[in-house]
Design a protein around this motif. Structure first.
Motif, PDB file in Angstrom:
ATOM      1  N   ASN A  54       0.825  -1.204   0.000  1.00 53.24           N
ATOM      2  CA  ASN A  54       0.000   0.000   0.000  1.00 53.24           C
ATOM      3  C   ASN A  54       0.860   1.256   0.000  1.00 53.24           C
ATOM      4  O   ASN A  54       0.638   2.181  -0.774  1.00 53.24           O
ATOM      5  CB  ASN A  54      -0.928   0.000   1.218  1.00 53.24           C
ATOM      6  N   SER A  55       1.891   1.265   0.844  1.00 51.44           N
ATOM      7  CA  SER A  55       2.765   2.436   0.916  1.00 51.44           C
ATOM      8  C   SER A  55       3.771   2.468  -0.224  1.00 51.44           C
ATOM      9  O   SER A  55       4.246   3.534  -0.630  1.00 51.44           O
ATOM     10  CB  SER A  55       3.519   2.447   2.247  1.00 51.44           C
TER      11      SER A  55
ATOM     12  N   SER B 102      -4.517   3.125  -4.779  1.00 49.82           N
ATOM     13  CA  SER B 102      -4.659   4.086  -3.681  1.00 49.82           C
ATOM     14  C   SER B 102      -6.107   4.224  -3.224  1.00 49.82           C
ATOM     15  O   SER B 102      -7.043   4.051  -4.010  1.00 49.82           O
ATOM     16  CB  SER B 102      -4.132   5.455  -4.111  1.00 49.82           C
TER      17      SER B 102
ATOM     18  N   GLY C 105      -0.182   2.168  -3.458  1.00 52.49           N
ATOM     19  CA  GLY C 105      -1.073   3.304  -3.270  1.00 52.49           C
ATOM     20  C   GLY C 105      -0.439   4.639  -3.577  1.00 52.49           C
ATOM     21  O   GLY C 105      -1.087   5.677  -3.436  1.00 52.49           O
ATOM     22  N   SER C 106       0.838   4.630  -3.992  1.00 51.43           N
ATOM     23  CA  SER C 106       1.531   5.888  -4.284  1.00 51.43           C
ATOM     24  C   SER C 106       2.359   5.739  -5.547  1.00 51.43           C
ATOM     25  O   SER C 106       3.222   4.855  -5.640  1.00 51.43           O
ATOM     26  CB  SER C 106       2.440   6.290  -3.120  1.00 51.43           C
TER      27      SER C 106
ATOM     28  N   ASN D 205      -2.214   1.515  -9.818  1.00 51.09           N
ATOM     29  CA  ASN D 205      -2.561   2.392  -8.703  1.00 51.09           C
ATOM     30  C   ASN D 205      -3.709   1.800  -7.893  1.00 51.09           C
ATOM     31  O   ASN D 205      -4.825   1.653  -8.390  1.00 51.09           O
ATOM     32  CB  ASN D 205      -2.957   3.772  -9.248  1.00 51.09           C
TER      33      ASN D 205
ATOM     34  N   SER E 221      -7.738  -0.341   1.937  1.00 50.32           N
ATOM     35  CA  SER E 221      -6.596  -0.526   1.041  1.00 50.32           C
ATOM     36  C   SER E 221      -6.452  -1.981   0.615  1.00 50.32           C
ATOM     37  O   SER E 221      -6.164  -2.274  -0.554  1.00 50.32           O
ATOM     38  CB  SER E 221      -5.304  -0.048   1.708  1.00 50.32           C
TER      39      SER E 221
END
Length: 333
Positions: free
Chosen positions: A109-110, A152, A135-136, A150, A167
């Motif tokens: 996710n990060s 996010s 997510g970024s 993506n 998420s």
């Protein structure tokens, strides 16, 4: 030492329901928001997997790892060979499981998972394509990716906005979207799905044919047109199917007589002692092909409200009989 709270807050049923509904709203919104991110990169991801002669190697830490394992299972069962490799174990030897012909799908996710990022240079050195689901778009994982997906979300469903909830739901949905696009592009059919699920209900329905469960040879209840009514009854009783086929002198099926026919004749007060099978039989009996799926026979029997059906071979000759009990034993119904 016990660090649990000494007293629990009072239970609030209204708050419980409110949080549950909010969770579903947040996660549903997160999944719908993914549609905005779908575009050329998603198409490239599908093309990359299709072009790969190897497997999709999925990697992820923590909750993303759990989601990754489910994505692996979905891909593998829908025609895309896949396996899961734990990123932490990859740094200690399991990286050897990944081959140059494979594609890596890394989930975070990060996008800043240390265990993942430490092996990114090695994946790149081996020339292995990297799909990043993060997510970024500015994360380390995304910057190293061949193709970035993506995933996010605006916020987690957790009221603290900490526990991975929306998420991970988004990751799972995006993985499903990838699997569905791939199975369609591969021309994957229900029969293919059944072959990878032979022990499940779908497998039984799509792999079991009439020939696999029908009764044959001496188990088939049948009599000639001129058989007496008592002979007809003895044949039905001996075979225990509540029906008997009535054949002509060329061994062609001319009709059928069932327990239901017997009840109807008795209700009419007909003297059956002097009748023959040809006189009491029901014309145009329901039949199925020996090559038909057993589930198709089950649907016919349900539609016609009958419990037995005659089975014909490629030449239209009687070769078997199928009863609803046979289908239940085979777990088709």
């Amino acid at each position: 030492m016990n660090n649990l709270p000494t007293s629990a807050p009072s239970f609030d049923a209204d708050r419980v329901l409110m949080l549950a509904r909010d969770t579903l709203d947040v996660e549903a919104a997160a999944v719908l928001r993914l549609k905005q991110h779908l575009g050329d990169n998603f198409v490239k991801a599908v093309q990359l997997v299709l072009a790969s002669p190897g497997r999709v190697v999925v990697m992820g830490m923590g909750k993303s790892g759990h989601i990754g394992r489910k994505i692996v299972a979905t891909l593998a069962s829908t025609g895309t060979p896949a396996m899961f490799v734990h990123p932490a174990e990859a740094s200690h030897g399991d990286l050897g499981m990944i081959q140059p012909l494979d594609v890596v799908l890394a989930i975070s996710n990060s996008g800043e998972s240390d265990e993942l990022n430490v092996i990114l240079p090695m994946i790149k050195r081996l020339g292995i394509p990297l799909l990043a689901m993060a997510g970024s778009a500015t994360s380390t994982l995304a910057r190293h990716a061949t193709v970035f997906l993506n995933s996010s979300v605006e916020k987690e469903a957790c009221p603290l906005n900490l526990a991975p909830t929306a998420s991970t739901t988004a990751q799972l949905a995006l993985g499903d979207a990838l699997a569905v696009a791939l199975l369609d592009a591969r021309g994957f059919k229900a029969e293919d799905f059944a072959r990878s699920h032979p022990g499940g209900a779908l497998g039984r329905k799509l792999l079991t044919h009439v020939r696999d469960v029908m009764r044959t040879g001496d188990q088939i209840p049948k009599v000639g047109l001129t058989a007496s009514f008592s002979e007809l009854m003895r044949e039905m009783s001996a075979k225990g199917l509540g029906a008997a086929a009535v054949m002509d002198e060329t061994s062609q099926v001319r009709g059928i007589f069932t327990d239901g026919d017997l009840r109807r004749l008795v209700e009419k007060g007909i003297d059956l002692r002097q009748t023959t099978a040809g006189q009491v039989m029901h014309l145009n009996p329901q039949t199925v092909s020996v090559d038909a799926l057993a589930v198709e026979a089950a649907e016919l029997m349900e539609l016609r409200r009958i419990t037995s059906v005659l089975v014909l071979d490629h030449n239209g000759q009687l070769c078997g009989v199928l009863n609803s009990n046979d289908l239940m034993r085979a777990k088709v119904i």
